[in-house]
Design an enzyme around this catalytic site. Structure first.
Site, PDB file in Angstrom:
ATOM      1  N   SER A 142       0.770  -1.138  -0.019  1.00 20.94           N
ATOM      2  CA  SER A 142      -0.064  -0.085   0.032  1.00 20.94           C
ATOM      3  C   SER A 142       0.906   1.276   0.037  1.00 20.94           C
ATOM      4  O   SER A 142       2.224   1.146   0.531  1.00 20.94           O
ATOM      5  CB  SER A 142      -0.934   0.026   1.401  1.00 20.94           C
ATOM      6  N   TYR A 155      -1.828  -1.107  10.213  1.00 20.80           N
ATOM      7  CA  TYR A 155      -1.901  -1.264   8.734  1.00 20.80           C
ATOM      8  C   TYR A 155      -0.741  -1.050   8.155  1.00 20.80           C
ATOM      9  O   TYR A 155      -0.028  -1.579   7.309  1.00 20.80           O
ATOM     10  CB  TYR A 155      -3.171  -0.603   8.271  1.00 20.80           C
TER      11      TYR A 155
END
Length: 251
Positions: A142, A155
């Site tokens: 990401s 995350y």
């Protein structure tokens, strides 16, 4: 939509988190190119629905990717079904968005186990057949590996770990297996949510629009292809419409 029929010796890839979103788009992109797919996702996630038209060319494996046995079972399933393994896409991921003081250790571990440890487990389980086929691994990280919003510690840490794991595996598995990483930006993973996007959501991207799962699938298909990407390994490809290259100041 046309799907190329898979030849008996057609390549085989495992895709985790393959029931929906980016994982489903990657699997379908590979199926169109004639690959056969081992699709991995949680029980009840909708794997059968996503691959109803591809029974001959897909093996469906239900399980929690953070559980050690799932990786070994998935690799055995595709080898038993198709006799080979040429690619691995570690896509499965979850997010817990909480203020730091509210984030529990159990939640932290669940995110790290699902997003990062699972990629290690699948790479380890798939090493032998991937070396044999001189295959490739693609991890889906990401842009949060490079930049952050508030309350995304678990995350962001997991995705940053994936970028580092990518180059570590690329060196350890060389020269037999190429390993690369894709860091998506804003991707609308559900078609029904596209109509909620505002004009300014699209226009803030230098590319002029928010991303789609197919944008990531195209890059994944390229990286898995030995003929097109045979000299590419250990790299992280940011696919975000240019957002991480844009200076943003508040007036």
């Amino acid at each position: 939509m046309y799907f190329m029929p898979a030849a008996p010796k057609a390549p085989v890839a495992i895709v985790t988190g393959a029931a929906h979103g980016i994982g489903l788009a990657i699997a379908h992109r590979l199926l169109r190119e004639g690959w056969r797919i081992g699709a991995v996702d949680l029980p009840g996630a909708g794997l059968k629905r996503g691959y109803a038209r591809h029974g001959r060319h897909s093996a469906l494996i239900e399980g929690d990717v953070s559980a050690e046995e799932t990786a070994g079972r998935a690799v055995r399933a595709v080898l038993d079904r198709f006799g080979r393994l040429d690619g691995l896409v570690s896509n499965a991921g979850i997010m817990v968005r909480k203020q730091l003081r509210q984030l529990t250790l159990a939640e932290w571990r669940k995110v790290l186990d699902t997003n990062l440890t699972a990629a290690f487990l699948f790479a380890r389980a798939a090493e032998k057949p991937l070396r044999k086929s001189r295959g490739a691994i693609v991890a889906i990280a990401s842009t949060r590996a490079l930049m952050s919003e508030p309350n995304t510690e678990s995350y962001s840490a997991s995705k940053g770990g994936l970028v580092a794991l990518t180059h570590a595996l690329a060196v350890s598995l060389a020269p037999d297996v190429r390993v690369n990483c894709i860091s998506p930006g804003w991707i609308v993973v559900r078609r029904e949510e596209e109509h909620k996007l505002r004009r300014k959501d699209h226009l803030q991207h230098p590319a002029g629009r928010v991303g789609r799962p197919e944008d990531i699938a195209e890059m994944a298909a390229f990286l898995l292809d030995r003929d097109r990407a045979g000299f590419v390994t250990g790299a992280n490809f940011v696919v975000d419409g240019g957002m991480t290259r844009k200076m943003i100041y508040q007036e």
